[in-house]
Design a protein around this motif. Sequence first.
Motif, PDB file in Angstrom:
ATOM      1  N   ARG A 127       0.821  -1.202   0.000  1.00 51.54           N
ATOM      2  CA  ARG A 127       0.000   0.000   0.000  1.00 51.54           C
ATOM      3  C   ARG A 127       0.862   1.262   0.000  1.00 51.54           C
ATOM      4  O   ARG A 127       0.600   2.202  -0.739  1.00 51.54           O
ATOM      5  CB  ARG A 127      -0.925  -0.001   1.220  1.00 51.54           C
ATOM      6  N   SER A 128       1.909   1.298   0.811  1.00 50.07           N
ATOM      7  CA  SER A 128       2.744   2.494   0.884  1.00 50.07           C
ATOM      8  C   SER A 128       3.485   2.725  -0.430  1.00 50.07           C
ATOM      9  O   SER A 128       3.629   3.875  -0.868  1.00 50.07           O
ATOM     10  CB  SER A 128       3.731   2.392   2.044  1.00 50.07           C
ATOM     11  N   ALA A 129       3.936   1.663  -1.080  1.00 48.78           N
ATOM     12  CA  ALA A 129       4.622   1.808  -2.362  1.00 48.78           C
ATOM     13  C   ALA A 129       3.654   2.284  -3.446  1.00 48.78           C
ATOM     14  O   ALA A 129       4.015   3.119  -4.282  1.00 48.78           O
ATOM     15  CB  ALA A 129       5.263   0.492  -2.762  1.00 48.78           C
ATOM     16  N   ILE A 130       2.435   1.766  -3.428  1.00 44.90           N
ATOM     17  CA  ILE A 130       1.448   2.171  -4.427  1.00 44.90           C
ATOM     18  C   ILE A 130       1.043   3.626  -4.228  1.00 44.90           C
ATOM     19  O   ILE A 130       0.945   4.395  -5.192  1.00 44.90           O
ATOM     20  CB  ILE A 130       0.226   1.229  -4.383  1.00 44.90           C
ATOM     21  N   VAL A 131       0.828   4.015  -2.975  1.00 45.85           N
ATOM     22  CA  VAL A 131       0.460   5.406  -2.684  1.00 45.85           C
ATOM     23  C   VAL A 131       1.558   6.354  -3.146  1.00 45.85           C
ATOM     24  O   VAL A 131       1.300   7.371  -3.805  1.00 45.85           O
ATOM     25  CB  VAL A 131       0.163   5.595  -1.185  1.00 45.85           C
ATOM     26  N   TYR A 132       2.808   6.022  -2.845  1.00 47.90           N
ATOM     27  CA  TYR A 132       3.914   6.877  -3.253  1.00 47.90           C
ATOM     28  C   TYR A 132       4.012   6.958  -4.777  1.00 47.90           C
ATOM     29  O   TYR A 132       4.213   8.041  -5.337  1.00 47.90           O
ATOM     30  CB  TYR A 132       5.226   6.358  -2.667  1.00 47.90           C
ATOM     31  N   LEU A 150       7.899   8.704   1.061  1.00 44.28           N
ATOM     32  CA  LEU A 150       9.175   8.143   0.642  1.00 44.28           C
ATOM     33  C   LEU A 150       9.894   7.493   1.816  1.00 44.28           C
ATOM     34  O   LEU A 150      10.456   6.398   1.680  1.00 44.28           O
ATOM     35  CB  LEU A 150      10.052   9.231   0.025  1.00 44.28           C
ATOM     36  N   ASP A 151       9.869   8.137   2.978  1.00 42.67           N
ATOM     37  CA  ASP A 151      10.489   7.552   4.165  1.00 42.67           C
ATOM     38  C   ASP A 151       9.823   6.240   4.552  1.00 42.67           C
ATOM     39  O   ASP A 151      10.490   5.281   4.957  1.00 42.67           O
ATOM     40  CB  ASP A 151      10.424   8.530   5.342  1.00 42.67           C
ATOM     41  N   GLU A 152       8.512   6.179   4.426  1.00 46.69           N
ATOM     42  CA  GLU A 152       7.780   4.951   4.765  1.00 46.69           C
ATOM     43  C   GLU A 152       8.156   3.815   3.815  1.00 46.69           C
ATOM     44  O   GLU A 152       8.394   2.683   4.251  1.00 46.69           O
ATOM     45  CB  GLU A 152       6.280   5.211   4.707  1.00 46.69           C
ATOM     46  N   VAL A 153       8.238   4.112   2.535  1.00 47.05           N
ATOM     47  CA  VAL A 153       8.586   3.086   1.550  1.00 47.05           C
ATOM     48  C   VAL A 153      10.018   2.607   1.771  1.00 47.05           C
ATOM     49  O   VAL A 153      10.292   1.402   1.770  1.00 47.05           O
ATOM     50  CB  VAL A 153       8.405   3.624   0.110  1.00 47.05           C
ATOM     51  N   THR A 154      10.948   3.532   1.988  1.00 52.16           N
ATOM     52  CA  THR A 154      12.336   3.124   2.168  1.00 52.16           C
ATOM     53  C   THR A 154      12.543   2.368   3.468  1.00 52.16           C
ATOM     54  O   THR A 154      13.349   1.435   3.516  1.00 52.16           O
ATOM     55  CB  THR A 154      13.275   4.339   2.112  1.00 52.16           C
ATOM     56  N   SER A 155      11.827   2.721   4.527  1.00 50.98           N
ATOM     57  CA  SER A 155      11.968   1.968   5.777  1.00 50.98           C
ATOM     58  C   SER A 155      11.397   0.557   5.622  1.00 50.98           C
ATOM     59  O   SER A 155      11.953  -0.402   6.163  1.00 50.98           O
ATOM     60  CB  SER A 155      11.297   2.704   6.931  1.00 50.98           C
ATOM     61  N   ASP A 156      10.310   0.422   4.867  1.00 47.97           N
ATOM     62  CA  ASP A 156       9.769  -0.913   4.592  1.00 47.97           C
ATOM     63  C   ASP A 156      10.755  -1.754   3.786  1.00 47.97           C
ATOM     64  O   ASP A 156      10.944  -2.941   4.057  1.00 47.97           O
ATOM     65  CB  ASP A 156       8.446  -0.819   3.836  1.00 47.97           C
TER      66      ASP A 156
END
Length: 95
Positions: free
Chosen positions: A4-9, A57-63
């Motif tokens: 979800r976070s990657a798709i949102v970004y 972006l921070d959320e995607v990279t931390s995942d």
Amino acid sequence: MKARSAIVYSVLRLLAFLVPLGIMMLFPIMREYYWLSAIFAALIGLSLSLLFLRAPLDEVTSDLAARRQRRTTEQQDADAEDAAAGTLGDDAPLR
């Protein structure tokens, strides 16, 4: 990784490009020079994403980092198990 976070970004990055491109294509001169509109839209989209999309972006990279850490830990565990199985010798039962 949370999809979800990657798709949102990704969707927000596309919108940061497509909205300025659509606005510029409303002007007749920019319709004639569509390649210039695409370049300007890319620069505007990059600027907008750097300014406003820091949290996604921070959320995607931390995942991604957590996923990579899990994979590295699992590989180290597998290597340790292989090394331990190799030191048992010929008496070790076959699986």
